[in-house]
Design a protein around this motif. Sequence first.
Motif, PDB file in Angstrom:
ATOM      1  N   TRP A  62       1.043  -1.150  -0.256  1.00 52.45           N
ATOM      2  CA  TRP A  62       0.081   0.201  -0.402  1.00 52.45           C
ATOM      3  C   TRP A  62       0.698   1.229  -0.126  1.00 52.45           C
ATOM      4  CZ3 TRP A  62      -4.659   2.587  -0.980  1.00 52.45           C
ATOM      5  CH2 TRP A  62      -4.512   3.322  -0.204  1.00 52.45           C
ATOM      6  N   LYS A  71      -7.228  -1.339  -4.885  1.00 48.74           N
ATOM      7  CA  LYS A  71      -7.576  -2.609  -3.813  1.00 48.74           C
ATOM      8  C   LYS A  71      -6.907  -3.829  -4.914  1.00 48.74           C
ATOM      9  CE  LYS A  71     -10.367  -0.479  -1.771  1.00 48.74           C
ATOM     10  NZ  LYS A  71     -12.121  -0.234  -1.219  1.00 48.74           N
ATOM     11  N   ILE A  77      -3.129  -4.502  -4.853  1.00 49.20           N
ATOM     12  CA  ILE A  77      -3.039  -5.205  -2.985  1.00 49.20           C
ATOM     13  C   ILE A  77      -3.147  -6.523  -3.237  1.00 49.20           C
ATOM     14  CG2 ILE A  77      -2.908  -4.497  -0.891  1.00 49.20           C
ATOM     15  CD1 ILE A  77      -2.826  -1.697  -0.884  1.00 49.20           C
TER      16      ILE A  77
END
Length: 268
Positions: free
Chosen positions: A114, A133, A136
């Motif tokens: 992140w 998102k 990650i």
Amino acid sequence: MTKKTLSEMTFLDHLEELRWLLVRSTIAIIIMAIVTYFISDYLFDTIIFGPTRPTFFTYQFFCDLSHQLGFAESICVTEMPFIIQNTEMEGQVNVFIWVCILAGFILSFPYILWEIWKFISPALYDTEKKNAKVFIFFSSLLFFMGVLFGYFVVIPMSVNFVATFTVSDLVINQFTLDSYIGMVKTSVLASGLFFELPIIIYFLTKLGLVTPEFLRTYRKYAIVLVLIIAAIVTPPDVVSQTIVAIPMLLIYEASIYISVFVSKKEKK
């Protein structure tokens, strides 16, 4: 003060952002390392030294599989003819600290991703920034899959090989604690980072540093390299080498398809 845009940031501004990325990531690793301290007994006795026991899951799995396939009984691991000893005053203390740090790094890996995403996101398009998102999730998933592959496949096969290999019956295997832990750290981290290859290829292709043609051209060299690595870390039998080599080759092939996809998208 408003946050500077990418075009307004100087080289020193980028270095400052990178410095804080490293600081926050280091703090996250330390926090998770402290967490692992409270489960250190389980971490060492069950996880770290698990592959040194014949009852380890991987050995039992391959033994049962060999019975079903009708292979020789010799593939079953019945004993580990070696001992692990500490030969340095601070040996166990150093190992304890570094294992906790390694565990902290693995557990905090999604957060580190992140931080990396926040660092590189100013250079991306708005549509790409929305995929944080997804980036990650898949990067973390691949890393943890690699860690599990290293732990359940690479380490047991390596331990079994070095434990049973001997140049003479007069030689007794007595491995140092530092060498064993070093092998565990290298196998787990190397496998985890290797499984990140599709993500790395994705960004290298976007930057124009890698092309599908380049990956296809060097595929034969990659296959040879993977087979050499599989031969080194596994016992001298085809089954073990194949089990290690196939996932690594699949990762490389997946990277080629990802590079093709990104190249077509960039051309459009």
